[in-house]
Design a protein around this motif. Structure first.
Motif, PDB file in Angstrom:
ATOM      1  N   VAL A  34      29.863  60.400  45.293  1.00 42.91           N
ATOM      2  CA  VAL A  34      29.214  60.912  44.072  1.00 42.91           C
ATOM      3  C   VAL A  34      28.789  59.754  43.173  1.00 42.91           C
ATOM      4  CG1 VAL A  34      29.629  62.224  41.952  1.00 42.91           C
ATOM      5  CG2 VAL A  34      30.381  63.142  44.150  1.00 42.91           C
ATOM      6  N   PHE A  35      29.683  58.782  42.973  1.00 43.70           N
ATOM      7  CA  PHE A  35      29.332  57.624  42.133  1.00 43.70           C
ATOM      8  C   PHE A  35      28.130  56.868  42.696  1.00 43.70           C
ATOM      9  CE2 PHE A  35      33.839  57.012  40.229  1.00 43.70           C
ATOM     10  CZ  PHE A  35      33.493  57.796  39.144  1.00 43.70           C
ATOM     11  N   VAL A  36      28.127  56.655  44.009  1.00 48.06           N
ATOM     12  CA  VAL A  36      27.015  55.934  44.631  1.00 48.06           C
ATOM     13  C   VAL A  36      25.718  56.734  44.505  1.00 48.06           C
ATOM     14  CG1 VAL A  36      26.111  55.094  46.847  1.00 48.06           C
ATOM     15  CG2 VAL A  36      28.464  54.597  46.191  1.00 48.06           C
ATOM     16  N   TYR A  41      20.465  57.290  42.073  1.00 49.47           N
ATOM     17  CA  TYR A  41      19.478  58.091  41.332  1.00 49.47           C
ATOM     18  C   TYR A  41      19.085  57.414  40.020  1.00 49.47           C
ATOM     19  CZ  TYR A  41      17.365  61.772  38.606  1.00 49.47           C
ATOM     20  OH  TYR A  41      16.507  62.481  37.805  1.00 49.47           O
ATOM     21  N   GLY A  42      20.073  56.931  39.304  1.00 43.77           N
ATOM     22  CA  GLY A  42      19.776  56.267  38.032  1.00 43.77           C
ATOM     23  C   GLY A  42      18.975  54.985  38.220  1.00 43.77           C
ATOM     24  N   THR A  55      15.803  54.647  25.738  1.00 45.20           N
ATOM     25  CA  THR A  55      16.689  53.659  25.120  1.00 45.20           C
ATOM     26  C   THR A  55      17.101  52.635  26.173  1.00 45.20           C
ATOM     27  OG1 THR A  55      18.696  54.887  25.613  1.00 45.20           O
ATOM     28  CG2 THR A  55      17.610  55.384  23.518  1.00 45.20           C
ATOM     29  N   GLU A  56      17.755  51.603  25.696  1.00 39.63           N
ATOM     30  CA  GLU A  56      18.257  50.575  26.609  1.00 39.63           C
ATOM     31  C   GLU A  56      19.702  50.836  27.024  1.00 39.63           C
ATOM     32  OE1 GLU A  56      16.432  48.145  27.906  1.00 39.63           O
ATOM     33  OE2 GLU A  56      14.694  48.886  26.824  1.00 39.63           O
ATOM     34  N   ALA A  57      20.276  51.979  26.680  1.00 36.82           N
ATOM     35  CA  ALA A  57      21.678  52.281  27.005  1.00 36.82           C
ATOM     36  C   ALA A  57      21.863  52.597  28.481  1.00 36.82           C
ATOM     37  CB  ALA A  57      22.165  53.450  26.164  1.00 36.82           C
ATOM     38  N   LEU A  62      24.503  52.180  34.018  1.00 33.33           N
ATOM     39  CA  LEU A  62      24.453  51.694  35.406  1.00 33.33           C
ATOM     40  C   LEU A  62      25.554  50.661  35.668  1.00 33.33           C
ATOM     41  CD1 LEU A  62      20.634  51.325  36.128  1.00 33.33           C
ATOM     42  CD2 LEU A  62      22.211  53.020  37.031  1.00 33.33           C
ATOM     43  N   GLY A  63      25.823  49.814  34.708  1.00 36.32           N
ATOM     44  CA  GLY A  63      26.898  48.831  34.862  1.00 36.32           C
ATOM     45  C   GLY A  63      28.260  49.495  34.978  1.00 36.32           C
ATOM     46  N   LEU A  64      28.487  50.523  34.157  1.00 42.26           N
ATOM     47  CA  LEU A  64      29.762  51.243  34.225  1.00 42.26           C
ATOM     48  C   LEU A  64      29.905  51.999  35.553  1.00 42.26           C
ATOM     49  CD1 LEU A  64      30.082  52.594  30.576  1.00 42.26           C
ATOM     50  CD2 LEU A  64      31.394  50.769  31.659  1.00 42.26           C
ATOM     51  N   LEU A  65      28.792  52.573  36.038  1.00 41.38           N
ATOM     52  CA  LEU A  65      28.847  53.255  37.337  1.00 41.38           C
ATOM     53  C   LEU A  65      29.155  52.262  38.458  1.00 41.38           C
ATOM     54  CD1 LEU A  65      25.905  55.814  37.121  1.00 41.38           C
ATOM     55  CD2 LEU A  65      28.320  56.332  37.507  1.00 41.38           C
ATOM     56  N   LEU A  66      28.543  51.092  38.397  1.00 40.72           N
ATOM     57  CA  LEU A  66      28.809  50.084  39.413  1.00 40.72           C
ATOM     58  C   LEU A  66      30.267  49.611  39.364  1.00 40.72           C
ATOM     59  CD1 LEU A  66      27.253  48.677  41.642  1.00 40.72           C
ATOM     60  CD2 LEU A  66      26.748  46.838  40.060  1.00 40.72           C
ATOM     61  N   ALA A  67      30.799  49.452  38.146  1.00 42.11           N
ATOM     62  CA  ALA A  67      32.208  49.075  38.002  1.00 42.11           C
ATOM     63  C   ALA A  67      33.117  50.170  38.558  1.00 42.11           C
ATOM     64  CB  ALA A  67      32.531  48.799  36.538  1.00 42.11           C
TER      65      ALA A  67
END
Length: 131
Positions: A34-36, A41-42, A55-57, A62-67
């Motif tokens: 699911v995370f991948v 998708y993002g 926005t730039e958020a 994406l960084g938090l999902l990768l972490a």
């Protein structure tokens, strides 16, 4: 009774193979997928450049999902290593210094000053002297 040669197995304990650990690994693998999927998708939707959100958020998301992907993968590997790999101890003996230097065992203490003095004296007096 145990063989103490290089590379001999000293202790071998089979893995526990816990059912709870297997179910946990399966659930963490589903969460990993699911995370991948959300990260992919993002990434393709342009969350990182702000085209879809305005926005730039999205970059932070994406960084938090990768972490989260790597932390989840770390937990999966930790559980697998702890519950499903056997505990094996292999004998590794430390070699002595003279073995690393390719010195013969009888020469490991070196030579003394008086070693071969009599032969040197005989050779100086008679050059064709054989040992």
């Amino acid at each position: 009774m145990s063989d103490n040669s290089y590379g001999a197995i000293h202790r071998y304990e089979p893995a526990r193979e816990s059912t709870v650990a297997a179910i946990t690994i399966v659930l963490l693998s589903v969460i990993q997928i699911v995370f991948v999927g959300v990260f992919t998708y993002g990434f393709t939707a342009g969350w990182g450049v702000g085209t879809s959100t305005g926005t730039e958020a999205g970059n932070v998301l994406l960084g938090l999902l990768l972490a989260a992907i790597f932390i989840n993968l770390a937990f999966i590997l930790l559980l697998y290593r702890k519950e499903f790999l056997p505990d094996v101890m292999v004998v590794k003996k430390r070699r002595r210094k003279w073995e690393d230097l390719y010195i013969r065992e009888e020469d490991m203490y070196g030579e003394e000053i008086t070693d071969g003095t009599l032969d040197k004296l005989k050779r100086a007096i008679y050059p064709y002297y054989k040992k």
